[in-house]
Design an enzyme around this catalytic site. Structure first.
Site, short mmCIF file in Angstrom:
data_model
loop_
_atom_site.label_atom_id
_atom_site.label_comp_id
_atom_site.label_asym_id
_atom_site.label_seq_id
_atom_site.Cartn_x
_atom_site.Cartn_y
_atom_site.Cartn_z
N ARG A 130 -5.72 -5.52 -2.35
CA ARG A 130 -5.93 -6.17 -3.63
C ARG A 130 -5.95 -7.69 -3.47
O ARG A 130 -5.41 -8.25 -2.54
CB ARG A 130 -4.82 -5.78 -4.62
CG ARG A 130 -4.88 -4.36 -5.10
CD ARG A 130 -3.77 -4.05 -6.08
NE ARG A 130 -3.92 -4.76 -7.34
CZ ARG A 130 -3.10 -5.70 -7.77
NH1 ARG A 130 -2.08 -6.07 -7.04
NH2 ARG A 130 -3.29 -6.27 -8.95
N LYS A 195 6.78 -2.25 2.57
CA LYS A 195 5.49 -1.66 2.23
C LYS A 195 5.05 -0.65 3.28
O LYS A 195 4.94 -0.97 4.47
CB LYS A 195 4.43 -2.75 2.06
CG LYS A 195 3.10 -2.21 1.56
CD LYS A 195 2.19 -3.31 1.06
CE LYS A 195 0.89 -2.76 0.51
NZ LYS A 195 0.05 -3.80 -0.11
N ARG A 329 6.68 -9.07 -8.37
CA ARG A 329 7.67 -9.35 -7.32
C ARG A 329 9.06 -9.33 -7.92
O ARG A 329 9.23 -9.56 -9.13
CB ARG A 329 7.42 -10.71 -6.66
CG ARG A 329 6.06 -10.86 -6.02
CD ARG A 329 5.90 -12.24 -5.40
NE ARG A 329 4.55 -12.45 -4.90
CZ ARG A 329 4.12 -13.60 -4.40
NH1 ARG A 329 4.93 -14.65 -4.34
NH2 ARG A 329 2.88 -13.71 -3.94
#
Length: 334
Positions: A130, A195, A329
């Site tokens: 993204r 991640k 975040r």
């Protein structure tokens, strides 16, 4: 996500990895003899693979061995692990190397074509996530998968789709034996707070009618080292969990979860999946900030609504944040 990794020569590596797929140790000399090349050529190819983060097992006096379950992508093997109606649902394309599977899917597929398409690659040389970020895509280590799905509902009818895909991916990983995978709005899968996977949706065609949505999925499977990645990351291999590392099996398990969910999504939208997504929300109840360009909005992560929009609890009241060019975040993160 990062700067692109160096390219490798996929042809020889494919041949070497195919020989190593039996899980046994093979000496560099034996591999060279089988391929008609020198032991030094084998060493050079495998050294480059290791430098890109592949967890190749090397033992003096024995040679090289792959981690259990590691191997090359095989469309026929994936299809054999799917129900017949799913195996024939998609057109399958598997590449050694592409710029990005999403880009390739968009080139091959076009609005108005009836049959969905799956594109897989061993390596991407211009993989992307993204907001234009690049995705680390070394050879034969991870899952780089794109599905091109014809749709006729237009852009608004796809709200929440990236959340659904992430949910199906986490459920597939749970089916494969992995525990602790969670979701971060709008398109990340986390494990141990780092991640593990990402999802990128791209739409082409008429956004108010006939269109094609390309669903890009990237999963870190065997990656063991990648100095160029600019955020906290993890792979299934590095997680230390004793579960499958077979990418073909993982892809088949994911597709078995995704196909029926897509059908229900097209009929009812994201609403039927909301509670399942909320149960795996990594940052539920935590202080977060939503970043859009130079603007920041602070609040508490309140999950998502029936359309897949983020519910942000701020001092001035609840705010719904839709997807797009925004970033979520924790509010102490830089």
């Amino acid at each position: 996500m990062c700067r692109p990794l160096p390219q490798v020569q996929p042809t020889m590596l494919s041949e070497i990895l195919a020989l190593l797929a039996d899980g046994r140790f093979h000496s560099g000399e034996a591999l060279g003899e089988a391929l008609g090349v020198s032991r030094a050529a084998v060493w050079k190819s495998l050294k480059r693979l290791e430098d890109d983060g592949y967890p190749l097992q090397r033992v003096r006096g024995k040679g090289y061995r792959l981690p259990p379950g590691a191997g090359l992508l095989d469309a026929e093997l994936i299809r054999s692990r799917l129900p017949a109606e799913l195996a024939s649902r998609w057109q399958w394309l598997v590449y050694q190397q592409v710029d990005s599977t999403n880009a390739q899917a968009q080139r091959v597929q076009a609005p108005g074509q009836a049959r969905p398409l799956i594109v897989l690659a061993e390596q991407q040389v211009a993989g992307r996530g993204r907001r234009g970020r690049q995705w680390a895509s070394p050879f034969a280590q991870n899952i780089y998968l794109s599905l091109a799905e014809p749709v006729s509902v237009g852009g608004p009818g796809l709200e929440g789709l990236s959340l659904l895909v992430g949910l199906c991916l986490v459920q597939a990983l749970e089916d494969a034996g992995y525990r602790g995978c969670q979701l971060k709005w709008p398109n990340d899968v986390l494990l141990d707070g780092a991640k593990l996977a990402g999802i990128l949706l791209e739409i082409s065609g008429d956004l108010t009618g006939e269109a094609v949505v390309v669903i890009g999925v990237g999963v870190n499977v065997l990656l063991d080292a990648a100095a160029t990645i600019d955020q906290s990351w993890v792979s299934l291999y590095r997680s230390g969990q004793r579960a499958t590392l077979d990418r073909n099996e993982l892809i088949a398990t994911f597709l078995k979860r995704l196909a029926p969910s897509l059908q229900l999504f097209h009929e009812q939208g994201f609403a039927p999946f909301r509670q399942q997504w909320m149960a795996r929300n990594a940052w539920a109840g935590k202080a977060v900030k939503v970043i859009s360009g130079s603007n920041e909005l602070l609040g508490i992560d309140g999950g998502v609504n029936a359309r897949g929009a983020l519910l942000l609890r701020t001092e001035s009241g609840d705010v719904e944040i839709s997807g797009g060019e925004v970033s979520l975040r924790l509010n102490h993160a830089s």
